[in-house]
Design a protein around this motif. Structure first.
Motif, PDB file in Angstrom:
ATOM      1  N   TYR A   1       9.383   1.889 -14.834  1.00 24.99           N
ATOM      2  CA  TYR A   1       9.167   2.536 -13.554  1.00 24.99           C
ATOM      3  C   TYR A   1       8.636   1.535 -12.542  1.00 24.99           C
ATOM      4  CZ  TYR A   1       9.570   6.854 -16.164  1.00 24.99           C
ATOM      5  OH  TYR A   1      10.023   7.867 -16.944  1.00 24.99           O
ATOM      6  N   VAL A   2       8.882   1.800 -11.274  1.00 24.01           N
ATOM      7  CA  VAL A   2       8.286   1.034 -10.199  1.00 24.01           C
ATOM      8  C   VAL A   2       7.286   1.949  -9.497  1.00 24.01           C
ATOM      9  CG1 VAL A   2      10.287  -0.449  -9.851  1.00 24.01           C
ATOM     10  CG2 VAL A   2      10.070   1.638  -8.501  1.00 24.01           C
ATOM     11  N   SER A   4       5.889   3.094  -5.961  1.00 19.94           N
ATOM     12  CA  SER A   4       6.239   3.091  -4.551  1.00 19.94           C
ATOM     13  C   SER A   4       5.152   3.845  -3.793  1.00 19.94           C
ATOM     14  CB  SER A   4       7.594   3.754  -4.349  1.00 19.94           C
ATOM     15  OG  SER A   4       8.024   3.595  -3.030  1.00 19.94           O
ATOM     16  N   VAL A   6       3.761   5.076  -0.122  1.00 18.35           N
ATOM     17  CA  VAL A   6       4.168   5.322   1.260  1.00 18.35           C
ATOM     18  C   VAL A   6       2.906   5.540   2.090  1.00 18.35           C
ATOM     19  CG1 VAL A   6       5.483   6.806   2.816  1.00 18.35           C
ATOM     20  CG2 VAL A   6       6.327   6.367   0.503  1.00 18.35           C
ATOM     21  N   ARG A  18       6.625   1.676   3.442  1.00 16.58           N
ATOM     22  CA  ARG A  18       6.774   1.816   1.993  1.00 16.58           C
ATOM     23  C   ARG A  18       6.611   0.456   1.317  1.00 16.58           C
ATOM     24  NH1 ARG A  18       9.233   5.552  -1.325  1.00 16.58           N
ATOM     25  NH2 ARG A  18      10.062   6.621   0.476  1.00 16.58           N
ATOM     26  N   THR A  19       5.736   0.416   0.315  1.00 19.22           N
ATOM     27  CA  THR A  19       5.542  -0.779  -0.502  1.00 19.22           C
ATOM     28  C   THR A  19       5.962  -0.427  -1.921  1.00 19.22           C
ATOM     29  OG1 THR A  19       3.655  -1.479   0.842  1.00 19.22           O
ATOM     30  CG2 THR A  19       3.860  -2.463  -1.349  1.00 19.22           C
ATOM     31  N   THR A  20       6.865  -1.210  -2.492  1.00 17.11           N
ATOM     32  CA  THR A  20       7.340  -0.963  -3.848  1.00 17.11           C
ATOM     33  C   THR A  20       6.923  -2.122  -4.733  1.00 17.11           C
ATOM     34  OG1 THR A  20       9.211   0.287  -2.993  1.00 17.11           O
ATOM     35  CG2 THR A  20       9.372  -0.476  -5.263  1.00 17.11           C
ATOM     36  N   ASP A  22       7.175  -3.658  -8.604  1.00 17.63           N
ATOM     37  CA  ASP A  22       7.845  -3.649  -9.904  1.00 17.63           C
ATOM     38  C   ASP A  22       7.104  -4.648 -10.786  1.00 17.63           C
ATOM     39  OD1 ASP A  22       9.450  -3.837 -12.135  1.00 17.63           O
ATOM     40  OD2 ASP A  22      11.302  -4.166 -11.029  1.00 17.63           O
ATOM     41  N   TYR A  75       2.187  10.322 -10.803  1.00 14.39           N
ATOM     42  CA  TYR A  75       3.326   9.493 -10.415  1.00 14.39           C
ATOM     43  C   TYR A  75       4.072  10.065  -9.215  1.00 14.39           C
ATOM     44  CZ  TYR A  75       3.103   6.740 -14.781  1.00 14.39           C
ATOM     45  OH  TYR A  75       2.736   5.922 -15.811  1.00 14.39           O
TER      46      TYR A  75
END
Length: 113
Positions: A1-2, A4, A6, A18-20, A22, A75
């Motif tokens: 999973y990543v 994310s 907001v 938005r910052t994602t 990984d 999550y």
């Protein structure tokens, strides 16, 4: 999973950011924090300096956490009332939740059949 995150501004003319993250190959110990539909932590984005592009993500406890207790966050990113605009899983993408919380939604994200 990543992960994310907001971020929204109080100024409605500013779009959401938005910052994602990984952490598959490189990541801190936070990648081992699990999901719960009744989490004891929230993920909070902070910037130490004005103009800092990428935020530092912090796990902040919602309540006292006993020594040795598992840290977890939702999550789906729902607030206490479940009112946040969370991602929606469909039948094909729904991942069952086994968190064991009394109010477990049954899926990691909000689910619609």
């Amino acid at each position: 999973y990543v992960l994310s995150v907001v971020e929204h501004s109080l100024d409605e003319s500013v779009p959401a950011w938005r910052t994602t993250v990984d952490a598959t190959d490189v990541g801190g110990v936070a990648r081992f924090v699990n999901h719960s539909c009744d989490p004891n932590c929230d993920v909070v984005a902070r910037r130490a300096a004005r103009g800092q592009l990428l935020p530092t993500l912090a796990l902040v406890t919602r309540r006292r956490v006993a020594k040795g207790a598992q840290l977890c966050f939702d999550y789906a990113g729902l607030d206490d009332g479940g009112a946040a605009a969370a991602p929606v899983a469909t039948e094909a993408t729904a991942t069952p939740c086994f968190c064991g919380a009394r109010a477990c939604r049954g899926f990691l994200l909000r689910h619609r059949a």
